[in-house]
Design an enzyme around this catalytic site. Structure first.
Site, PDB file in Angstrom:
ATOM      1  N   ARG A   1      -6.904 -78.362   2.782  1.00 61.43           N
ATOM      2  CA  ARG A   1      -5.921 -79.156   3.509  1.00 61.43           C
ATOM      3  C   ARG A   1      -4.307 -78.220   2.630  1.00 61.43           C
ATOM      4  NH1 ARG A   1      -6.419 -84.141   5.994  1.00 61.43           N
ATOM      5  NH2 ARG A   1      -8.670 -84.347   6.849  1.00 61.43           N
TER       6      ARG A   1
ATOM      7  N   ARG B   1       0.862 -82.817   4.383  1.00 60.62           N
ATOM      8  CA  ARG B   1       2.160 -83.741   4.459  1.00 60.62           C
ATOM      9  C   ARG B   1       2.613 -83.842   2.918  1.00 60.62           C
ATOM     10  NH1 ARG B   1       0.022 -89.196   7.420  1.00 60.62           N
ATOM     11  NH2 ARG B   1      -1.864 -88.184   6.613  1.00 60.62           N
TER      12      ARG B   1
ATOM     13  N   ARG C   1       5.933 -80.933  11.533  1.00 60.88           N
ATOM     14  CA  ARG C   1       5.322 -81.985  12.432  1.00 60.88           C
ATOM     15  C   ARG C   1       6.316 -82.870  13.146  1.00 60.88           C
ATOM     16  NH1 ARG C   1       3.576 -86.929  11.321  1.00 60.88           N
ATOM     17  NH2 ARG C   1       1.436 -87.486  12.089  1.00 60.88           N
TER      18      ARG C   1
ATOM     19  N   ASP D   1      -7.802 -79.313  13.655  1.00 63.10           N
ATOM     20  CA  ASP D   1      -8.711 -80.544  12.946  1.00 63.10           C
ATOM     21  C   ASP D   1     -10.278 -80.373  13.562  1.00 63.10           C
ATOM     22  OD1 ASP D   1      -8.273 -83.032  11.345  1.00 63.10           O
ATOM     23  OD2 ASP D   1      -9.368 -83.854  13.022  1.00 63.10           O
TER      24      ASP D   1
ATOM     25  N   TYR E   1     -17.370 -89.968  13.658  1.00 62.36           N
ATOM     26  CA  TYR E   1     -16.226 -90.283  14.517  1.00 62.36           C
ATOM     27  C   TYR E   1     -16.318 -90.631  15.888  1.00 62.36           C
ATOM     28  CZ  TYR E   1     -13.787 -88.562   9.975  1.00 62.36           C
ATOM     29  OH  TYR E   1     -13.251 -88.277   8.840  1.00 62.36           O
TER      30      TYR E   1
HETATM   31  O1  1CP Z   1      -4.421 -76.386   5.954  1.00 63.32           O
HETATM   32  C1  1CP Z   1      -5.450 -77.318   6.121  1.00 63.32           C
HETATM   33  O2  1CP Z   1      -6.472 -77.134   5.651  1.00 63.32           O
HETATM   34  C2  1CP Z   1      -5.079 -78.117   7.337  1.00 63.32           C
HETATM   35  C3  1CP Z   1      -6.239 -77.969   8.490  1.00 63.32           C
HETATM   36  C4  1CP Z   1      -6.949 -79.092   8.544  1.00 63.32           C
HETATM   37  C5  1CP Z   1      -8.365 -79.108   8.291  1.00 63.32           C
HETATM   38  C6  1CP Z   1      -9.247 -78.007   7.590  1.00 63.32           C
HETATM   39  C7  1CP Z   1      -6.784 -80.517   8.919  1.00 63.32           C
HETATM   40  C8  1CP Z   1      -5.262 -80.908   9.519  1.00 63.32           C
HETATM   41  N1  1CP Z   1      -7.817 -81.210   9.121  1.00 63.32           N
HETATM   42  C9  1CP Z   1      -9.083 -80.567   8.698  1.00 63.32           C
HETATM   43  C10 1CP Z   1     -10.428 -81.023   8.581  1.00 63.32           C
HETATM   44  C11 1CP Z   1     -10.665 -82.370   8.921  1.00 63.32           C
HETATM   45  N2  1CP Z   1     -10.176 -83.505   9.533  1.00 63.32           N
HETATM   46  C12 1CP Z   1     -11.720 -83.037   7.941  1.00 63.32           C
HETATM   47  C13 1CP Z   1     -12.722 -82.321   7.136  1.00 63.32           C
HETATM   48  C14 1CP Z   1     -12.209 -82.098   5.689  1.00 63.32           C
HETATM   49  C15 1CP Z   1     -11.640 -83.241   5.080  1.00 63.32           C
HETATM   50  O3  1CP Z   1     -12.903 -83.907   4.800  1.00 63.32           O
HETATM   51  O4  1CP Z   1     -10.832 -83.373   4.451  1.00 63.32           O
HETATM   52  C16 1CP Z   1     -11.935 -84.389   8.657  1.00 63.32           C
HETATM   53  C17 1CP Z   1     -13.135 -85.496   8.028  1.00 63.32           C
HETATM   54  C18 1CP Z   1     -10.798 -84.514   9.437  1.00 63.32           C
HETATM   55  C19 1CP Z   1     -10.555 -85.998  10.269  1.00 63.32           C
HETATM   56  C20 1CP Z   1      -9.166 -86.244   9.925  1.00 63.32           C
HETATM   57  N3  1CP Z   1      -7.992 -85.708  10.956  1.00 63.32           N
HETATM   58  C21 1CP Z   1      -8.582 -87.215   9.016  1.00 63.32           C
HETATM   59  C22 1CP Z   1      -9.297 -87.699   8.030  1.00 63.32           C
HETATM   60  C23 1CP Z   1      -9.893 -89.182   8.409  1.00 63.32           C
HETATM   61  C24 1CP Z   1     -10.902 -89.901   7.541  1.00 63.32           C
HETATM   62  O5  1CP Z   1     -11.731 -90.544   8.119  1.00 63.32           O
HETATM   63  O6  1CP Z   1     -10.554 -89.787   6.460  1.00 63.32           O
HETATM   64  C25 1CP Z   1      -7.161 -87.084   9.189  1.00 63.32           C
HETATM   65  C26 1CP Z   1      -6.465 -87.604   8.440  1.00 63.32           C
HETATM   66  C27 1CP Z   1      -6.833 -86.210  10.267  1.00 63.32           C
HETATM   67  C28 1CP Z   1      -5.552 -85.762  10.712  1.00 63.32           C
HETATM   68  C29 1CP Z   1      -5.127 -84.541  10.143  1.00 63.32           C
HETATM   69  N4  1CP Z   1      -5.740 -83.326  10.180  1.00 63.32           N
HETATM   70  C30 1CP Z   1      -4.874 -82.328   9.532  1.00 63.32           C
HETATM   71  C31 1CP Z   1      -3.898 -83.119   9.017  1.00 63.32           C
HETATM   72  C32 1CP Z   1      -2.881 -82.245   8.204  1.00 63.32           C
HETATM   73  C33 1CP Z   1      -4.053 -84.218   9.215  1.00 63.32           C
HETATM   74  C34 1CP Z   1      -2.922 -85.434   8.878  1.00 63.32           C
HETATM   75  C35 1CP Z   1      -2.047 -85.543  10.222  1.00 63.32           C
HETATM   76  C36 1CP Z   1      -0.794 -85.695   9.987  1.00 63.32           C
HETATM   77  O7  1CP Z   1      -0.284 -86.981   9.645  1.00 63.32           O
HETATM   78  O8  1CP Z   1       0.048 -84.975   9.746  1.00 63.32           O
END
Ligand code: 1CP
Length: 355
Positions: free
Chosen positions: A27, A31, A40, A77, A154
């Protein structure tokens, strides 16, 4: 043949010699970076950011401008596949991802389409192509996907979950339905990752964030079996180079041997296992990625440096280590602390790569 100025990350995953231990952060775009929040806001919302190749490229590159990272990861994502299957992904303010049409029964699963990566998911491939072009061979680009089990959590729970009651109910009351879903997801993930590789991803990672909530037998049956199928189905060489694949199951320290036995190149570790223990068990088969507790980035610089040194010493001499956090960076971490972390990995690791 693609030429890379810095290929430490790819070399370490193949357990080839490197000058210093490569490092990136799960990640790393997100943010905790003010410039991410600005881009964003410009995109409007998270999915619009993912669907705009130029802006997705911009946020992918932002952490690389600040820190001396050895890899870029595609900004996207894991939930793009279920979204492309028609489940209606949306994000509610402060609540994470949600699906308006979650999976409830066998009929839902039988009706699921297999998304064509160059059609419904073409925006992801466009982002990969744009990022590769803009990286100009500085560091490799990592593509990724969720594991079938983690995607299914999910899709069946309808969003994030703590107890996973709906998917476990299906697992134990209607296992045929869940296996059909997992098998379909594995097929879609293979197509998706192979398309990312064809578009320019130089390594791929499968995130199994929720495999660790299963019993050892059920992990094998509902999660690992399908990641194994993915490893078998992936393109492992492209453009004259090996394309290493890393599997990461959070909370899976007790199952490293079976994860390594899938034939993957790298295994991601969270922080609940000592890396010396992991290396002794599977270090002759796979590279290891990890494994500092992401909360350590709240500590003072000296404490962060000390933790980096402890983990480097734990892995010890020789190649096969990609330094990372054990899970995603927290959104309130000061970026200066991330810099201390990344610099410490390079500064203190040279001594382990002399032979
Ligand atoms: O630079 C990077 O690594 C960003 C790319 C990235 C990756 C590899 C994002 C952006 N998401 C992910 C993978 C991801 N998404 C996972 C697997 C890795 C992990 O466990 O962290 C999972 C479970 C998700 C699902 C997801 N999407 C969540 C988590 C929800 C939960 O159940 O805890 C969230 C918050 C998102 C949205 C998301 N995806 C990525 C970002 C930066 C965000 C936040 C969105 C925002 O508000 O800007």
């Amino acid at each position: 043949m693609n030429s890379l100025k810095n290929d430490r990350y790819l070399r370490a995953l193949l357990r080839q010699p490197v000058d210093v231990t490569p490092v990136w952060m799960m990640r790393q775009a997100g943010r905790y970076l003010p410039e991410y929040k600005a881009t964003r806001a410009q995109a409007g919302d998270f999915m619009s950011l993912c669907k705009n190749a130029e802006l997705a490229c911009e946020v992918t590159l932002q952490p690389l401008r600040r820190f001396d990272l050895d890899a870029a990861i595609l900004f996207s994502d894991i939930l793009t596949i279920p979204d492309a299957m028609g489940l209606g992904l949306y994000f509610e303010q402060g609540e994470g991802p949600k699906f308006s049409k979650p999976i409830t029964c066998m009929a839902d699963i039988q009706n699921l389409p297999a998304p064509d990566p160059e059609q419904e998911l073409q925006y992801v491939m466009n982002a990969v192509r744009t990022i590769r072009k803009n990286l100009q061979g500085e560091v490799p680009l990592i593509g990724f996907s969720g594991s079938p089990w983690t995607l299914a959590t999910y899709m069946i729970e309808g969003g994030s979950s703590k107890a996973f009651t709906k998917i476990k109910k299906m697992a134990f009351s209607d296992p045929k339905a869940l296996h059909l879903l997992l098998d379909k997801l594995a097929d879609s993930v293979i197509l998706y990752l192979n398309a990312q590789i064809a578009a320019g991803a130089q390594s791929v990672m499968v995130f199994d964030t929720w495999g660790g909530v299963l019993s050892p037998r059920d992990y094998q049956d509902f999660s690992l079996q399908y990641m194994h199928k993915i490893v078998d189905g992936l393109t492992r060489e492209n453009d004259g180079r090996k394309v290493p694949v890393t599997l990461f199951t959070k909370n899976a320290g007790m199952w490293l041997e079976s994860i390594a036995a899938t034939g993957c190149d790298g295994v991601g570790l969270d922080w609940t296992i000592d890396i010396d223990n992991a290396k002794a068990r599977v270090g002759d088969k796979v590279a290891l990625q990890g494994n500092m507790d992401p909360s350590m980035l709240y500590a003072a610089p000296e404490r962060i440096e000390q933790e980096v040194q402890t983990i480097l010493a734990g892995f010890g001499e020789g190649p096969g280590h990609v330094f990372n956090l054990g899970h995603g960076i927290h959104l309130d971490v000061p970026p200066e602390n991330a810099k201390v972390f990344v610099d410490a990995v390079h500064k203190y690791s040279a001594q382990y790569h002399k032979g």
